[in-house]
Design a protein around this motif. Structure first.
Motif, PDB file in Angstrom:
ATOM      1  N   UNK A  15       0.829  -1.203   0.000  1.00 33.33           N
ATOM      2  CA  UNK A  15       0.000   0.000   0.000  1.00 33.33           C
ATOM      3  C   UNK A  15       0.868   1.260   0.000  1.00 33.33           C
ATOM      4  N   UNK A  16       1.929   1.269   0.797  1.00 35.69           N
ATOM      5  CA  UNK A  16       2.831   2.426   0.807  1.00 35.69           C
ATOM      6  C   UNK A  16       3.546   2.573  -0.532  1.00 35.69           C
ATOM      7  N   UNK A  17       3.929   1.453  -1.128  1.00 39.06           N
ATOM      8  CA  UNK A  17       4.561   1.517  -2.451  1.00 39.06           C
ATOM      9  C   UNK A  17       3.581   2.110  -3.458  1.00 39.06           C
ATOM     10  N   UNK A  18       2.336   1.653  -3.430  1.00 40.66           N
ATOM     11  CA  UNK A  18       1.324   2.178  -4.347  1.00 40.66           C
ATOM     12  C   UNK A  18       1.102   3.667  -4.116  1.00 40.66           C
ATOM     13  N   UNK A  19       1.105   4.098  -2.856  1.00 37.08           N
ATOM     14  CA  UNK A  19       0.945   5.530  -2.563  1.00 37.08           C
ATOM     15  C   UNK A  19       2.092   6.330  -3.162  1.00 37.08           C
ATOM     16  N   UNK A  20       3.322   5.828  -2.999  1.00 33.87           N
ATOM     17  CA  UNK A  20       4.494   6.544  -3.519  1.00 33.87           C
ATOM     18  C   UNK A  20       4.468   6.603  -5.045  1.00 33.87           C
ATOM     19  N   UNK A  21       4.192   5.478  -5.673  1.00 27.36           N
ATOM     20  CA  UNK A  21       4.173   5.453  -7.138  1.00 27.36           C
ATOM     21  C   UNK A  21       3.018   6.287  -7.687  1.00 27.36           C
ATOM     22  N   UNK A  22       1.905   6.328  -6.978  1.00 30.58           N
ATOM     23  CA  UNK A  22       0.784   7.184  -7.389  1.00 30.58           C
ATOM     24  C   UNK A  22       1.157   8.654  -7.272  1.00 30.58           C
ATOM     25  N   UNK A  23       1.900   9.013  -6.210  1.00 33.86           N
ATOM     26  CA  UNK A  23       2.358  10.398  -6.069  1.00 33.86           C
ATOM     27  C   UNK A  23       3.298  10.774  -7.209  1.00 33.86           C
ATOM     28  N   UNK A  24       4.181   9.868  -7.586  1.00 34.24           N
ATOM     29  CA  UNK A  24       5.085  10.129  -8.714  1.00 34.24           C
ATOM     30  C   UNK A  24       4.292  10.284 -10.005  1.00 34.24           C
ATOM     31  N   UNK A  25       3.299   9.433 -10.200  1.00 33.76           N
ATOM     32  CA  UNK A  25       2.464   9.520 -11.401  1.00 33.76           C
ATOM     33  C   UNK A  25       1.745  10.862 -11.464  1.00 33.76           C
ATOM     34  N   UNK A  26       1.242  11.324 -10.326  1.00 31.74           N
ATOM     35  CA  UNK A  26       0.548  12.616 -10.274  1.00 31.74           C
ATOM     36  C   UNK A  26       1.462  13.767 -10.668  1.00 31.74           C
ATOM     37  N   UNK A  27       2.745  13.629 -10.362  1.00 31.61           N
ATOM     38  CA  UNK A  27       3.701  14.711 -10.607  1.00 31.61           C
ATOM     39  C   UNK A  27       4.347  14.633 -11.991  1.00 31.61           C
ATOM     40  N   UNK A  28       3.966  13.646 -12.785  1.00 29.91           N
ATOM     41  CA  UNK A  28       4.494  13.520 -14.145  1.00 29.91           C
ATOM     42  C   UNK A  28       3.520  14.115 -15.158  1.00 29.91           C
ATOM     43  N   UNK A  29       4.081  14.737 -16.174  1.00 29.62           N
ATOM     44  CA  UNK A  29       3.270  15.220 -17.277  1.00 29.62           C
ATOM     45  C   UNK A  29       2.728  14.037 -18.083  1.00 29.62           C
TER      46      UNK A  29
END
Length: 254
Positions: free
Chosen positions: A126-140
């Motif tokens: 779940x923490x990994x998914x949160x981190x990768x989702x945050x990275x996805x949000x910050x990508x164009x």
């Protein structure tokens, strides 16, 4: 993540001692990343969201890339700022937690990096998914993610208790660097990093402790696909020249 923050805060002043030649390591790492993402004139804004003391951002900035960096460790960020200032490099650096990247604001990036086995510091899928989702949000749209993870699949079979020592013979000292792994269960282990130095005044030992959760590359790739990344690929060290396998992924274009 307070324990992780403390680990890197304490390690920040000695992190470069892990390597026989940290300046050469910066050059090698940066060239590996450059080969993955393309030349500076073909790449826009880069964020290294686990930048540590600057192993990637310093080299990339010196090569002409536009790069920002953040890390959960205040000590690591302060060291990275000093290193950038000494090299007269303009790099925006700040403290942030990759599980949320809450300090990024409305900025979006063409490339996000998360290198050097940072993901296994996270305590659950779940923490990994949160981190990768945050990275996805910050990508164009169409933006790329590059992260490197230790290949844990064979290690989960044997559960090694240490890593072979690396001995650095330098002009003014001898240095021995090794890790001891105390397995807590089938996945989690406590890492004890030792940096032993022989100088004219004798031997000294610095000891740093952190926890990791052994997550396989295939598991990280699955999470990336579940949260909407596309073109998820695993690249071996033989393909990239990096010291760990690299996972590349992309945000869909609009």
């Amino acid at each position: 993540m307070n324990e992780v923050q403390s680990f890197y805060d304490e390690l920040s002043s000695q992190y470069h001692l892990i390597f026989e030649d940290w300046e050469r390591w910066i050059y090698t790492q940066s060239n590996c990343v450059a080969n993955l993402i393309g030349p500076p004139d073909a790449v826009g804004q880069i964020l290294d969201c686990a930048c540590g003391i600057g192993s990637q951002v310093l080299g990339l900035a010196s090569m002409g890339y536009t790069v920002d960096g953040c890390d959960i460790s205040q000590g690591a960020i302060e060291r990275a700022k000093r290193e950038a200032e000494q090299r007269k490099l303009e790099i925006d650096l700040w403290v942030d937690d990759m599980r949320s990247l809450s300090e990024v604001g409305h900025r979006q990036y063409d490339v996000i990096l998360c290198m050097d086995n940072a993901i296994p510091h996270l305590a659950s899928d779940e923490e990994i998914a949160n981190a990768l989702s945050a990275m996805k949000r910050c990508l164009k749209p169409g933006g790329k993610l590059a992260l490197s993870v230790r290949d844990y699949a064979p290690l989960l079979q044997d559960k090694p208790s240490f890593t072979p020592p690396r001995i650095h013979h330098l002009e003014n000292e001898k240095r021995i660097v090794f890790q001891v792994w105390d397995w807590l269960d089938d996945r989690r282990y406590e890492l004890h990093l030792h940096i032993c130095r022989e100088t004219a005044s004798g031997w000294s030992n610095s000891h740093f402790v952190s926890r990791y959760r052994a997550v396989t590359i295939e598991e990280v790739c699955k999470i990336l696909m579940l949260i909407g990344f596309i073109d998820v690929r695993k690249l071996s060290p033989d393909e990239t020249g990096a010291h760990q396998p690299v996972i590349m992924a992309q945000v869909p274009s609009i």
